[in-house]
Design an enzyme around this catalytic site. Sequence first.
Site, PDB file in Angstrom:
ATOM      1  N   CYS A   1      43.403 -78.592 -66.472  1.00 25.52           N
ATOM      2  CA  CYS A   1      44.841 -78.723 -66.189  1.00 25.52           C
ATOM      3  C   CYS A   1      45.262 -77.724 -65.107  1.00 25.52           C
ATOM      4  O   CYS A   1      45.332 -76.519 -65.355  1.00 25.52           O
ATOM      5  CB  CYS A   1      45.637 -78.505 -67.480  1.00 25.52           C
ATOM      6  SG  CYS A   1      47.411 -78.376 -67.254  1.00 25.52           S
TER       7      CYS A   1
ATOM      8  N   CYS B   1      48.442 -75.725 -65.815  1.00 22.82           N
ATOM      9  CA  CYS B   1      48.172 -74.681 -66.808  1.00 22.82           C
ATOM     10  C   CYS B   1      47.686 -73.402 -66.140  1.00 22.82           C
ATOM     11  O   CYS B   1      48.015 -72.291 -66.570  1.00 22.82           O
ATOM     12  CB  CYS B   1      47.128 -75.159 -67.818  1.00 22.82           C
ATOM     13  SG  CYS B   1      47.617 -76.578 -68.815  1.00 22.82           S
TER      14      CYS B   1
END
Length: 324
Positions: free
Chosen positions: A79, A82
């Site tokens: 991700c 993230c």
Amino acid sequence: MQPRNMSMSGVVDLAAVKAAQEAKAKAEQARAEAARQGGTGAVSPADLVIDVDEAGFEREVLQRSAEVPVVIDFWAEWCQPCKQLSPVLERLAVEYAGRFLLAKIDVDANQMLMQQFGVQGIPAVFAVVAGQALPLFQGTAAEEQIRGTLDQLVQVAEERFGLTGLTVDPDAQPGAVGAGAEAPVGPYESLLNAAAQALDAGDLDGAVTAYRNVLADDPAHPEAKLGLAQAELLRRVQGMDPQKVRREAAERPQDADAQIAAADLDLVGGHVEDAFGRLTETVRRTAGDDRDAVRRRLLELFEVVGSEDPRVIGARRALARALF
């Protein structure tokens, strides 16, 4: 040593409370003593950011949330957003110096937790306060917005639940929180003995004064906090007409003062869950200053029973649901 016979039948058994709190009390005393001596009884900054999996979730998140707000960062290695958000949260966890704990959960390795929280996409950030999960935000956010959200979280945790966070020592070794240390012998034996003797003699004012004298010098002293909460409870119910108090509580379910008085009687009579349930429901029915007065009394009664008691843990969760 512990507070002795409270000279009133049905009161919560202090010996049982002491046993339930023993491990935590030792840790708190050891940390406080180490801090006074300039030692490493507190957590290190590295302890403020932890990786959590399904096996450790109850211990590391749910149980810890009774002491400090736990912010959960759901993330994954693949991700990209993230990788932008997580370093900001980690830096803020250290900057906020123990006012919240950051728990990082890898969704690829912990699918069940992702489902339980209803995470639809990552990054996703939640908080757990007194066992209650709260969604904070999903996706990336500006640091100013994140700070504002965290400020509100720590304020609510402190004002509504009495969660003041963790003590941080930059020189502490990671993981060395002092939980296994033996409690040091405190310098308050004479005052605690005087409080116990006052309780045995029915001198509740004297007991309250003695416990307050200990706490004036050592505000975190667990035995004095417990004894003071017990003595103040007994002093409040002294002279009450139980029939009148219960009649007024039944006739005026939204009267905060009437419900508070009845809850005190419930607890002194050993009806712990009735006392907690009464005040939690009153929190739901009231607002403003009345609601805040009921919440504060409920937190005081938690001190009487002990934070490790399962009834207190369950009531904290119920209180969180009522407030949020």
